[in-house]
Enzyme design. Structure first.
Site, mmCIF file in Angstrom:
data_model
loop_
_atom_site.group_PDB
_atom_site.id
_atom_site.type_symbol
_atom_site.label_atom_id
_atom_site.label_comp_id
_atom_site.label_asym_id
_atom_site.label_seq_id
_atom_site.Cartn_x
_atom_site.Cartn_y
_atom_site.Cartn_z
ATOM 1 N N ALA A 72 0.848 -1.203 0.000
ATOM 2 C CA ALA A 72 0.000 0.000 0.000
ATOM 3 C C ALA A 72 0.874 1.240 0.000
ATOM 4 C CB ALA A 72 -0.924 0.005 1.218
ATOM 5 N N ASP A 73 0.305 2.317 -0.495
ATOM 6 C CA ASP A 73 1.011 3.598 -0.459
ATOM 7 C C ASP A 73 -0.012 4.723 -0.363
ATOM 8 O OD1 ASP A 73 3.850 4.739 -0.787
ATOM 9 O OD2 ASP A 73 2.625 6.036 -2.048
ATOM 10 N N THR A 74 0.324 5.746 0.410
ATOM 11 C CA THR A 74 -0.572 6.881 0.613
ATOM 12 C C THR A 74 0.135 8.184 0.273
ATOM 13 O OG1 THR A 74 -1.742 5.729 2.394
ATOM 14 C CG2 THR A 74 -1.985 8.122 2.321
ATOM 15 N N ALA A 118 -3.406 3.778 -2.350
ATOM 16 C CA ALA A 118 -3.472 2.625 -3.261
ATOM 17 C C ALA A 118 -3.134 1.380 -2.473
ATOM 18 C CB ALA A 118 -2.482 2.809 -4.406
#
Length: 200
Positions: free
Chosen positions: A70-72, A107
């Site tokens: 995940a990435d923010t 994501a």
């Protein structure tokens, strides 16, 4: 059906906590990837690329794993705010967000064997107006320093977020409804704390 082994390809304590919250037993194995944005890369594309790369990097080590990446990113006026480099950078970000709306893009990607699925969750977030002494006091807690946009909605930052439109857990860093849907896409069933995989 067979029992799953899950790896979170992220060192984020918030993502670890959220998986624990919904009863998914997992290991943490951070994927060390280059997180430099590509030239003219859109924020959505950037976040999704990193999430997929994190999941894929760890997944290749063991085909039996269910790997979550995940990435923010935080976006305001088309500018992407990542994690602050120092306290001065954190103060700059918080002053920019003060009293204004911004977008949080998270994501998430799930890899299982040769399957890799990903999705994006966008959330609108509005800050209350912050005084300079409040910004300094918030930074002094240390909370902003390892978070995109220099704040965490689940900690002291809960007192500076006026409203959100969208998935609260995406702002924390892991959209759980999206995650369960992606797991289903790669053949993993989530039954409120229990996971099982079907044969490919």
């Amino acid at each position: 059906m067979s029992i799953c082994r899950v790896v979170l390809a992220s060192g984020s304590p918030r993502r670890h906590q959220l998986l624990n919250l919904i009863g998914i037993e997992h290991e943490v194995n951070s994927a060390n990837i280059d997180e430099t944005p590509r030239p003219r890369e859109a924020p959505r594309r950037y976040a999704e690329r990193l999430a997929r790369e994190k999941a894929a990097t760890v997944a290749v080590r063991d085909p039996d794993l269910i790997t979550i990446g995940a990435d923010t990113v935080v976006v305001i006026n088309r500018k992407v705010l990542g994690k602050p480099t120092d306290t001065r950078d954190a103060a700059r970000m918080l002053a920019m967000l003060s009293g204004r709306e911004h977008t949080v893009i998270t994501a998430v990607a799930v890899a299982r064997g040769r399957k890799l699925r990903s999705a994006i969750e966008e959330v609108r977030v509005k800050f209350r107006r912050l005084r300079e002494d409040e910004i300094e006091a918030y930074i002094a807690t240390g909370e902003p320093m390892d978070k995109a946009g220099a704040y965490g909605i689940q900690g002291f930052g809960a007192t500076i977020v006026e409203r959100i439109e969208g998935d609260y857990f995406a702002v924390m860093g892991l959209p759980l409804v999206r995650l369960v849907g992606l797991m289903r896409d790669v053949g993993v069933r989530y039954l409120f704390g229990e996971l099982a995989t079907s044969a490919d």
